[in-house]
Design a protein around this motif. Structure first.
Motif, short mmCIF file in Angstrom:
data_model
loop_
_atom_site.label_atom_id
_atom_site.label_comp_id
_atom_site.label_asym_id
_atom_site.label_seq_id
_atom_site.Cartn_x
_atom_site.Cartn_y
_atom_site.Cartn_z
N ASP A 191 0.27 2.53 64.36
CA ASP A 191 -1.72 3.25 64.14
C ASP A 191 -2.19 3.75 65.48
O ASP A 191 -3.45 4.66 65.70
N ALA A 192 -1.14 3.75 66.22
CA ALA A 192 -1.29 5.50 68.02
C ALA A 192 -0.20 6.32 67.84
O ALA A 192 0.71 5.70 68.15
N GLU A 193 -0.39 7.32 68.46
CA GLU A 193 0.82 8.33 68.49
C GLU A 193 0.41 9.17 69.35
O GLU A 193 -0.74 9.52 69.33
N ASN A 197 11.03 13.73 64.30
CA ASN A 197 11.54 12.73 65.06
C ASN A 197 10.51 11.52 65.91
O ASN A 197 10.05 11.86 66.44
N HIS A 198 10.34 10.40 64.98
CA HIS A 198 9.51 9.47 65.54
C HIS A 198 10.29 8.73 66.44
O HIS A 198 11.55 8.17 66.25
N PHE A 199 9.65 7.80 67.45
CA PHE A 199 10.72 6.35 68.47
C PHE A 199 9.35 5.81 68.37
O PHE A 199 8.32 6.61 69.24
N ASP A 200 9.74 4.56 67.86
CA ASP A 200 8.37 3.70 67.65
C ASP A 200 8.93 2.28 68.17
O ASP A 200 9.83 1.75 68.69
N TRP A 201 7.20 1.86 68.47
CA TRP A 201 7.65 0.26 69.31
C TRP A 201 6.41 -0.13 68.84
O TRP A 201 5.33 -0.25 68.49
N ALA A 202 7.38 -1.53 67.86
CA ALA A 202 6.76 -2.13 66.76
C ALA A 202 5.88 -2.94 66.69
O ALA A 202 4.58 -3.33 66.62
N SER A 203 6.06 -3.80 68.51
CA SER A 203 5.63 -4.77 69.10
C SER A 203 4.26 -3.82 69.46
O SER A 203 2.28 -4.60 68.86
#
Length: 206
Positions: free
Chosen positions: A9-11, A47-53
């Motif tokens: 929900d934030a990018e 290319n996505h790099f995400d933090w699930a927490s």
């Protein structure tokens, strides 16, 4: 349309012409290696790099403009997909970072303008504003610029921002991703996160 976007929900998105150093910048911001190369157009999919927490991610969108060995029709399709991606996800994009090659940007913009075309960088900057995403301009490769203040003033002028550039320090970020010098951009991102009441994300740009 680009597929397989993580549900976050934030990018923060990185956009710009091919071969301006977006993938190198992505590596500096995330600490994770992405495909980089001397040929324009190495990145063809996001290319996505995400933090699930934290439900947050950085996204490096494909470069637009000239790409070696890529037909014009396909280049236009990539650009269309970038526009659609940004429109579809504008509500979750906290910052749109327009990455420019600081040494070449002014000449490229002027060349397109002289031909009667809207330069890609200027067009993307305005498009982000139109969809409600306040842009940040990451002026990369500053190690190759002799008079940095003059060049940043020129870039501001081409974007419709009155020089001197220092009064736009929350929007213009000189940097050299290759050398790990991205502090000015991180400061701009910290400002954006704070404005969006997302201080929980400050740790990703500190």
């Amino acid at each position: 349309m680009f597929e397989d976007r993580p549900d976050r929900d934030a990018e923060v998105v990185l956009v710009g012409r091919s071969n301006v150093g977006k993938s190198t910048l992505m590596r500096e911001l995330t600490g994770h290696d992405f495909s980089t190369g001397g040929k324009p157009g190495v990145t063809r999919q996001p290319n996505h790099f995400d933090w699930a927490s934290e439900s947050f991610m950085f996204t490096d969108l494909p470069g637009f403009g000239f790409m070696s060995g890529v037909e014009e029709e396909h280049r236009e399709a990539i650009k269309t997909n970038i526009v659609r991606y940004l429109e579809a996800n504008a509500d979750s994009i906290l910052a749109g970072v327009v990455v420019m090659d600081g040494k070449a940007a002014v000449d490229i913009i002027d060349r397109h303008t002289e031909r009667g075309n809207i330069p890609h960088d200027v067009e993307m900057y305005g498009f982000l504003e139109d969809i409600g995403v306040e842009p940040i301009v990451a002026v990369n490769k500053t190690d190759k610029i002799d008079d940095l203040d003059e060049r940043l003033d020129e870039i501001c002028d081409r974007l419709g921002l009155y020089p001197p550039w220092q009064q736009w320090s929350d929007r213009i970020a000189p940097m050299c991703a290759k050398r790990g010098d991205v502090e000015a951009l991180e400061e701009c991102l910290r400002t954006r996160f704070h404005e969006h009441n997302r201080d929980d994300l400050l740790k990703f740009v500190s």
